[in-house]
Scaffold this active site. Structure first.
Site, PDB file in Angstrom:
ATOM      1  N   SER A 145       7.435   4.976  -1.897  1.00 60.83           N
ATOM      2  CA  SER A 145       6.104   4.556  -2.338  1.00 60.83           C
ATOM      3  C   SER A 145       5.788   5.110  -3.731  1.00 60.83           C
ATOM      4  CB  SER A 145       5.052   4.966  -1.302  1.00 60.83           C
ATOM      5  OG  SER A 145       3.822   4.337  -1.536  1.00 60.83           O
ATOM      6  N   ASP A 297       1.551   0.717  -6.996  1.00 65.98           N
ATOM      7  CA  ASP A 297       2.593   1.740  -7.001  1.00 65.98           C
ATOM      8  C   ASP A 297       3.963   1.073  -6.873  1.00 65.98           C
ATOM      9  OD1 ASP A 297       2.239   0.913  -4.403  1.00 65.98           O
ATOM     10  OD2 ASP A 297       2.464   2.899  -3.520  1.00 65.98           O
ATOM     11  N   ASP A 301       2.260  -1.122  -2.115  1.00 67.88           N
ATOM     12  CA  ASP A 301       1.409  -1.039  -0.928  1.00 67.88           C
ATOM     13  C   ASP A 301       0.070  -0.375  -1.251  1.00 67.88           C
ATOM     14  OD1 ASP A 301       2.190   1.648  -1.107  1.00 67.88           O
ATOM     15  OD2 ASP A 301       2.508   1.874   1.053  1.00 67.88           O
ATOM     16  N   GLU A 384      -7.421   2.621   4.088  1.00 70.98           N
ATOM     17  CA  GLU A 384      -7.285   4.072   3.989  1.00 70.98           C
ATOM     18  C   GLU A 384      -7.853   4.556   2.661  1.00 70.98           C
ATOM     19  OE1 GLU A 384      -3.360   5.354   6.360  1.00 70.98           O
ATOM     20  OE2 GLU A 384      -2.933   4.404   4.443  1.00 70.98           O
ATOM     21  N   SER A 386      -6.649   6.457   0.651  1.00 73.12           N
ATOM     22  CA  SER A 386      -5.592   6.622  -0.349  1.00 73.12           C
ATOM     23  C   SER A 386      -5.214   5.299  -1.004  1.00 73.12           C
ATOM     24  CB  SER A 386      -4.365   7.254   0.300  1.00 73.12           C
ATOM     25  OG  SER A 386      -3.925   6.489   1.411  1.00 73.12           O
TER      26      SER A 386
END
Length: 540
Positions: A145, A297, A301, A384, A386
């Site tokens: 990731s 990224d 994702d 999320e 993040s």
């Protein structure tokens, strides 16, 4: 914050790709050493070949374990496999293919030998399993990731298309470590000379019109900039611009396994995190050139949303805007489709969900928890803090069961095209209705024993009755949405909350905190959180 955060990487910051390759093939792990074992976190096994944590034997053994696991589960359909632009991803993909072919698994790779984003693999698995087949497909994504260029990553997605749960990953990791300890004698490998191909990019891009209002984006004429940050989405963005005739520019199409064009993240490392102002500094320099500017990224994702009026949006802010917009416009979704969020996401989402008359479905950290709800349509959106999320198609059916940064980036353009307002402007309107929360994550030191105790801590062990001068209304160790263990605790008041979870890689625990009463109150919440957790651990 490193003093060089946000500045361009220098030659001394770059990884030696040749050294990575040599270490990948030459270094052999000793699984009696914990740091050299196969260990699956929330998104697969990750590590660097330089530390003997991500090497040929790791990947060969893990792939063999996946072969055996899928056989034990009766999964005998094709396995879709894709990889991102990390240097170690290329080597690991080669190893995995050799094992899959050696075990006579029907494996599908990209038709154009292109990099494959995580959501494209999930999309492919779901598309195959929704069709009229007598077997089921699953997949592997070779990616760490947003991790630094020296890292590699390897994750398994079962037939539901999303991240594998711990029942699968624990079995796979244990079997992989057995195979390594046994000298790899149980691993079957063959030259991957002939494998089937699949058009991941074409099928994903062509299907976007069933989840994003691309016609509205085109008709609006808004100028879009998309920066893949050197990742797997680079050719996807070009294909999206061509397929839907959008005024979309790929801001930086360069792919470099050392990521020499990046600016350094907050800690002075190269990290492709599109939610980090430091990592996105070079992208932010272009914010006034586009109506919407986005970043992804390495495996696409995650998303980063940049607006001319607001700069880089906090991920929590954008999630709240996306939820408010989607549940007002997606009339094909079930009327009882819940709003999915992780326990450390902003509670402004709670207030947005309540205003929409939608049930809030709060789960532990990890996108895997959203998978069942996305599949059956009972959860319309899962996100999320993040900067990872996905949502349903216009008709209420599943799109991906893994995070989709391309999708969320495109949604920002749809929002502007349809409402005439940027996501930043819409978030400001939400704060006028629901308050303006202040959110931050900090770390506190913890020994391995304290981390283990925190992961098992029961909310009832917390004796405190107040937090920052307010009565505590909830002490949670299990998620309200699905009653799954949080792996930590969350403490709530009417206007603030904190959550504490142990780090999986460092001797610290993470404190997530938020307050609707301002920055000073947030600091008070953070300090009291350390005391409350410390008291609970000392009595545990």
């Amino acid at each position: 914050m490193d003093e060089r955060a946000g500045t361009p990487a220098q030659a001394s910051d770059l990884v030696d790709v040749d050294a990575l390759r040599r270490a990948y093939y030459d270094l052999k792990p000793d699984v009696s050493i914990p740091e050299q074992r196969v260990v699956f976190g929330t998104s697969g096994h990750r590590g660097s070949s330089l530390n003997t944590a991500f090497n040929e034997n790791h990947i060969a053994a893990t792939t063999q374990a996946i072969v055996e696991y899928r056989a034990s589960q009766g999964i005998d359909g094709p396995l879709f496999i894709g990889a991102d632009t990390h240097a170690l991803s290329e080597f690991a993909l080669t190893t995995a293919l050799a094992v899959l072919v050696g075990n006579e698994v029907r494996v599908l790779v990209d038709e154009f030998d292109d990099w494959v984003p995580t959501p494209a693999v999930s999309h492919a698995i779901i598309a195959y399993n929704r069709a009229d087949h007598s077997d089921q497909a699953d997949g592997i994504v070779v990616t760490p990731s947003h991790n630094p260029p020296s890292d590699g990553g390897f994750k398994y997605n079962p037939p539901h298309g999303g991240p594998a749960d711990t029942d699968a990953t624990s079995w796979i990791a244990n079997r992989a470590n057995e195979l390594i300890a046994e000298g790899m004698t149980g691993v079957r490998m063959s030259e991957p000379s002939a494998v089937e191909t699949y058009d991941f990019r074409g099928r994903y891009v062509d299907d976007l019109e069933n989840i994003i209002d691309v016609k509205a984006i085109k008709q609006s004429g808004i100028r879009i900039g998309a920066d893949p940050l050197g990742g797997a989405s680079v050719h996807y963005w070009a294909a999206i611009a061509e397929r839907y005739e959008l005024d979309l520019t790929v801001v930086n199409p360069e792919v470099d396994p050392a990521w020499g064009f990046m600016t350094l993240d907050w800690d002075g490392k190269i990290r492709m995190d599109p939610s980090s102002p430091s990592a996105m500094a070079s992208v932010l320099a272009h914010k006034d050139e586009y109506d919407i500017l986005t970043g992804n990224d390495a495996d696409a994702d995650r998303h980063g949303i940049v607006t001319p009026d607001g700069g880089l949006m906090n991920p929590n802010h954008y999630l709240a805007v996306a939820i408010d917009y989607l549940y007002r416009t997606r009339t094909g979704w079930r009327s009882d489709a819940a709003v999915g969020k992780t326990l450390v996401s902003s509670s402004i989402i709670d207030r947005v969900a309540e205003s929409l008359g939608r049930r809030l479905w709060e789960v532990p950290v990890g996108f895997k928890w959203f998978v069942p709800g996305l599949i059956d349509g009972s959860v319309g959106f899962g996100g999320e803090e993040s900067a990872g999320a996905s949502f349903l198609r216009f008709d209420g059916s599943v799109w991906t069961t893994d995070k989709d940064g391309i999708l969320l980036a495109l949604l920002a353009s749809e929002i502007l095209a349809v409402t005439g307002k940027t996501p930043s402007q819409l978030y400001a309107e939400l704060t006028e209705k629901f308050g303006d929360p202040v959110y931050e994550r900090v770390d506190a030191p913890a020994s391995p024993a304290e981390k283990a105790a925190l992961a098992k801590l029961d909310g009832d062990a917390i004796s405190a009755t107040e937090l920052a001068g307010e009565p505590i209304t909830a002490k949670l160790s299990r998620a309200p949405g699905n009653d799954a263990a949080l792996g930590g605790v969350k403490v709530e008041t009417a206007t603030a909350w904190f959550a504490a979870r142990p780090s999986g890689t460092e001797n610290v625990y993470k404190i997530y905190a938020e307050s609707f009463a301002g920055a000073d109150n947030l600091r008070e919440v953070q300090e009291e959180a350390k005391r409350i957790v410390g008291d609970a651990l000392s009595g545990a």
